[in-house]
Design an enzyme around this catalytic site. Structure first.
Site, PDB file in Angstrom:
ATOM      1  N   GLU A 150       0.780  -1.249   0.000  1.00 16.09           N
ATOM      2  CA  GLU A 150       0.000   0.000   0.000  1.00 16.09           C
ATOM      3  C   GLU A 150       0.804   1.288   0.000  1.00 16.09           C
ATOM      4  O   GLU A 150       0.309   2.321   0.471  1.00 16.09           O
ATOM      5  CB  GLU A 150      -0.905  -0.005   1.241  1.00 16.09           C
ATOM      6  CG  GLU A 150      -0.179   0.163   2.601  1.00 16.09           C
ATOM      7  CD  GLU A 150       0.180  -1.142   3.289  1.00 16.09           C
ATOM      8  OE1 GLU A 150       0.285  -2.171   2.593  1.00 16.09           O
ATOM      9  OE2 GLU A 150       0.369  -1.134   4.513  1.00 16.09           O
ATOM     10  N   ASN A 151       2.040   1.315  -0.537  1.00 19.59           N
ATOM     11  CA  ASN A 151       2.838   2.548  -0.562  1.00 19.59           C
ATOM     12  C   ASN A 151       1.946   3.751  -0.864  1.00 19.59           C
ATOM     13  O   ASN A 151       1.142   3.707  -1.790  1.00 19.59           O
ATOM     14  CB  ASN A 151       3.891   2.465  -1.658  1.00 19.59           C
ATOM     15  CG  ASN A 151       4.583   1.140  -1.697  1.00 19.59           C
ATOM     16  OD1 ASN A 151       5.214   0.747  -0.739  1.00 19.59           O
ATOM     17  ND2 ASN A 151       4.401   0.402  -2.789  1.00 19.59           N
ATOM     18  N   GLU A 184      -5.974  -2.372  -0.166  1.00 16.34           N
ATOM     19  CA  GLU A 184      -4.860  -1.412  -0.239  1.00 16.34           C
ATOM     20  C   GLU A 184      -5.356   0.031  -0.212  1.00 16.34           C
ATOM     21  O   GLU A 184      -4.691   0.906   0.334  1.00 16.34           O
ATOM     22  CB  GLU A 184      -4.004  -1.676  -1.490  1.00 16.34           C
ATOM     23  CG  GLU A 184      -3.463  -3.105  -1.638  1.00 16.34           C
ATOM     24  CD  GLU A 184      -2.749  -3.649  -0.408  1.00 16.34           C
ATOM     25  OE1 GLU A 184      -2.222  -2.853   0.392  1.00 16.34           O
ATOM     26  OE2 GLU A 184      -2.738  -4.895  -0.246  1.00 16.34           O
ATOM     27  N   HIS A 187      -5.894   1.037   3.314  1.00 17.45           N
ATOM     28  CA  HIS A 187      -4.623   1.369   3.978  1.00 17.45           C
ATOM     29  C   HIS A 187      -4.229   2.831   3.774  1.00 17.45           C
ATOM     30  O   HIS A 187      -3.443   3.373   4.559  1.00 17.45           O
ATOM     31  CB  HIS A 187      -3.489   0.515   3.410  1.00 17.45           C
ATOM     32  CG  HIS A 187      -3.327  -0.825   4.047  1.00 17.45           C
ATOM     33  ND1 HIS A 187      -3.374  -1.023   5.411  1.00 17.45           N
ATOM     34  CD2 HIS A 187      -3.062  -2.047   3.503  1.00 17.45           C
ATOM     35  CE1 HIS A 187      -3.151  -2.316   5.659  1.00 17.45           C
ATOM     36  NE2 HIS A 187      -2.979  -2.958   4.518  1.00 17.45           N
ATOM     37  N   GLU A 206      -3.520  -4.124   9.348  1.00 26.89           N
ATOM     38  CA  GLU A 206      -3.968  -5.237   8.503  1.00 26.89           C
ATOM     39  C   GLU A 206      -5.375  -5.738   8.865  1.00 26.89           C
ATOM     40  O   GLU A 206      -6.156  -6.085   7.987  1.00 26.89           O
ATOM     41  CB  GLU A 206      -2.957  -6.384   8.541  1.00 26.89           C
ATOM     42  CG  GLU A 206      -1.564  -5.999   8.009  1.00 26.89           C
ATOM     43  CD  GLU A 206      -1.577  -5.448   6.591  1.00 26.89           C
ATOM     44  OE1 GLU A 206      -2.588  -5.586   5.882  1.00 26.89           O
ATOM     45  OE2 GLU A 206      -0.555  -4.856   6.195  1.00 26.89           O
TER      46      GLU A 206
END
Ligand code: BES
Ligand code: ZN
Length: 773
Positions: A150-151, A184, A187, A206
């Site tokens: 998830e950058n 993602e 996140h 998570e």
């Protein structure tokens, strides 16, 4: 002629940023990052933020400068140099979202763009907080170790987690892509905006992202009926958490290996399930208000468990007006609502019993007239009440369990918090049966003492629709768990499944069939041929009308499709002649068309698997594997190849996996797992792991997802004492070399349980089949 093209990608979580640049590489040290990248003109460079300018350097290299990031943790920094193409769209709030893939896969990016735009709008609304960056890129990486990462602003995916090819991607592939995108994107708020203080609480990232998959997909894609899939998220958690080798959700982790080990079913699945239970307890609205509060309060900062419980107990936002313990809010969510402030300690008290203790409670219910006696204990698979160690394993475990139950006499849902070991309830009216854990929202298993199970079983037989579908799924799940714990005998559980041929809810039907199938595979693998044969006859006889009803097509709702895939796979696995014939026919048509014929995607894997049973078919599939540009198709082919009965073919696959060219390194763990599931390959895969351990460690980190999957995927199906001994010896030799992993203990306990299960239940299964066939 193939051309070698090169890309560069980072993947830092949890502790790899320090390998790329010097930094205080811990989640608590948030900073603004300014990134510059030099590249050749044939490439593009991407990073978390948009590019602001490009400078041409002497010698022809180009230098891209990116905007400085917002304050963020190091593990979320990312950059890529590649030659990919993209499709883009704009969210309602004006953020540019792009999907990138290698040029030959560009036409598989459109589904991901639709999904990400829709989910993005959903999350901005739900969290009531705008995404703070000007752009978001989602990039499909051709060889990627995990499913996705998830950058912030630059999410990286495995190709099969992002790309959708209508010709080869099945209903379950579509579910997976949707799920990973939802995860993602969640996140970007849970994890990126608000980060856990330390890796011991990685579940705050998570578990939340896994829980938000449910909320966001239910709201945006109701046709995917994701809440039915979510039950499996909890069942997976329970499978691990009912072993003594489980761990609490919040757990100390210091070394990089220990930190990587935190990314497991406890953080993801159990985390998501206890959040779902809490939401059910608090109400959807209260829960949402609480998490908005949490995200606002800790934006660009870090949080720990207690911060979350605090926010959920008191949904007052900063700036809200409070008076007399009530909260008057101007914010969007709470406008015109008042909420009571004083419950803080109660929620924290309740939730710490779920996060700081390992394991799952068993609630034992006994009905005596209008009185209900309740009792809680720790649920343990494979340790029976009569075993000497049972008592010690029970000591000091106590949960605050938000119970729900319904009765046959009305539709009402009753609630009660069980905080002590035992308790008594007076029922409002007399009832024939009771069902606890309504819709399976709670994280506990229920046993009905006395005639409780018999009443439920006869209700299922008379008219199963009196019980809600998710309650039926829960009953099927719990009854088999209770058998594993030695609390019920197997024939009781099998008796409960007798109504299944009339089951109209497909997730419930699949749940029941799944258990029976598991037994079949266990018997087949262990060469217990009389039971294998009888189970096969039983399954084909009782489920034949349903199997025969399935069409070899892609029509219907999501669960029509999932049922079709599962039933036809079962039928072909059991060598049901009409199934094998049809699959073989489709396979040869496909082969004759040189792979151009479109086979319905939901039966594709079955057709390939039947095709792979001849040498000609197997070789042709391997050839097609090398040529396919669809990751979804390649996965299906690889699975099919792994079902061959020929050891030399399986060995060839392992060799190709080690080379990492035709079969990429990212697929190696799944390949070994698939080969190990094949009775003809189980020892091949296991011996490979034992003999090539040092080689594997050079390729993958000790504590990584992959390494753990390789270990458990090649061992945890064993069910004999000799196999247990072999695995034990191997793990001991690793420990002697200084490698230690929690998964060792999990695997040993799992194999021990398999052995115990067979000892206890094999004869019951054998005689039950003789009577019922
Ligand atoms: N943050 C993780 C990626 C990750 C996993 C980093 C393990 C370090 C160690 C990411 O958000 C994630 O959870 N990915 C999952 C997919 C998800 C849909 C369950 C994965 O990679 O399997
Ligand atoms: Zn995640």
């Amino acid at each position: 002629m193939s051309i070698l093209r090169v890309i560069a990608v980072t993947d830092f979580e949890p502790t790899q940023a320090r390998m790329a640049f010097p930094c205080f590489d811990e989640p608590l040290f948030k900073a603004n990052f300014s990134i510059k990248i030099r590249r050749e003109s044939k490439h593009i460079a991407l990073s978390n933020m948009p590019k602001v300018k490009t400078i041409e350097l002497e010698g022809g290299l180009l230098e891209d400068h990116f905007e400085a990031t917002v304050k963020m943790s190091t593990y979320l920094v990312a950059y890529i140099v590649c030659d990919f193409n993209s499709v883009s769209g704009t969210t309602s709030s004006g953020v540019k979202v792009s999907i990138y893939a290698s040029p030959d896969k560009w036409n598989q990016t459109h589904y991901a763009l639709d999904v990400s735009l829709k989910l993005f709008d959903f999350y901005e609304n739900y969290f009531d907080i705008n995404y703070p960056l000007p752009k978001l890129d989602l990039v499909a990486i051709p060889d990627f170790e995990t499913g996705a990462m998830e950058n912030w602003g630059l999410i990286t995916y495995r190709e099969t987690s992002l790309l959708f090819d209508p010709k080869t991607s099945s209903a379950s592939d579509k579910l997976w892509v949707t799920k990973v995108i939802a995860h993602e994107l969640a996140h970007q708020w849970f994890g990126n905006l608000v980060t856990m203080e330390w890796w011991n609480d990685i579940w705050l990232n998570e578990g939340f992202a896994t829980y938000m998959e449910l909320i966001s997909i239910n709201a945006t894609y109701p046709e995917l009926q994701f809440d039915d899939s979510f039950l499996n998220v909890c069942f997976e958690a329970i499978a691990k958490d009912s072993l003594n080798s489980s761990r609490p959700i919040s757990n100390p982790a210091e070394t990089p290996t220990q930190i990587q080990e935190m990314f497991d079913a406890v953080s993801y699945n159990k985390g998501a399930c206890i959040l779902n239970m809490l939401k059910d307890f608090l109400s959807e609205k209260k829960f949402q208000e609480g998490i908005i509060h949490y995200l606002r309060k800790f934006s660009y900062r870090n949080a720990k468990n207690d911060d979350l419980w605090g926010s959920l107990s008191n949904s007052c936002l900063e700036g809200d007006f409070t008076s007399d313990g009530f909260c008057y809010s101007n914010s969007k969510m709470t406008s015109n609502t008042v909420s009571f402030l004083g419950k803080n300690t109660e929620i924290k008290e309740m939730m710490t019993t779920w996060t700081l203790q390992k394991g799952i409670p068993l609630v034992v219910v006994k009905q005596e007239g209008r009185s209900l006696r309740l009792h809680q204990e720790r649920f343990l698979k494979g340790v029976f009440r009569e075993d000497p160690e049972w008592r010690a394993l029970q000591e000091r475990y106590l949960w605050h369990i938000p119970l729900t139950y319904s009765m046959n006499s009305s539709n009402a849902i009753h609630r009660h918090i069980l905080k002590s070991k035992t308790d008594t309830l007076e029922l409002p009216e007399k009832t024939n049966w009771l069902k606890f854990n309504v819709d399976s929202n709670g994280y506990y298993i229920v046993h009905y003492e006395g005639h409780g199970w018999d009443h439920l079983i006869s209700q299922l037989n008379q008219n199963h629709t009196f019980l809600r579908p998710k309650d039926r799924i829960g009953l099927i799940h719990d009854v088999f768990q209770l058998v594993s714990a030695g609390i019920l005998t197997l024939d009781k559980a099998l008796e409960l499944t007798r109504y299944l041929p009339r089951e109209t809810n497909y997730p419930a039907l699949l749940k029941g069939l799944g258990h029976l199938e598991l037994f079949y595979h266990m018997m087949y693998r262990r060469n217990i041929s009389d039971v294998t044969e009888n189970l096969k006859h039983y399954l084909l006889r009782y489920f034949k009308p349903m199997i025969d009803k399935q069409s070899w097509s892609d029509q219907g709702s999501i669960w029509d499709k999932l049922l079709r895939s599962a039933l036809l796979k079962l039928a072909c696995d059991l060598n049901h002649p009409p199934c094998i014939q049809k699959a073989a026919e489709l396979f040869s048509q496909w082969k004759e068309s040189s792979g151009k014929l479109n086979i319905p995607t939901d039966v594709l894997k079955i057709v390939y698997s039947v095709g792979a049973q001849t040498t000609g078919g197997w070789n042709y599939l391997l050839e097609q594997y090398g040529q396919s540009v669809s990751g979804a198709e390649k996965n299906k082919i690889l699975y099919a190849l792994s079902t061959s009965k020929h050891q030399e073919k399986l060995a060839k696959l392992i060799k190709l996996g080690m080379e990492g060219k035709v079969i990429k390194t990212q697929d190696f763990a799944a390949l070994l797992h698939a080969i190990a599931r094949n009775p003809m390959g189980q020892h091949l895969a296991w011996n490979f792991v034992r003999e090539n351990w040092t080689y594997l460690l050079k390729k993958f980190d000790l504590g990584s997802f992959v390494m753990r999957m390789i270990i458990s995927g090649t061992t945890s199906h064993f069910s004999s004492k000799d196999e247990l001994q072999e695995v034990k010896l191997f793990f001991e030799s690793l420990k002697a070399q200084g490698s230690h992993l929690d998964i060792f203990q999990i695997v040993l306990e799992t194999i021990t349980n398999n052995i115990k299960w067979l000892e206890k239940n094999l004869n019951t299964l054998r005689s039950w089949l003789l009577v019922n066939i």
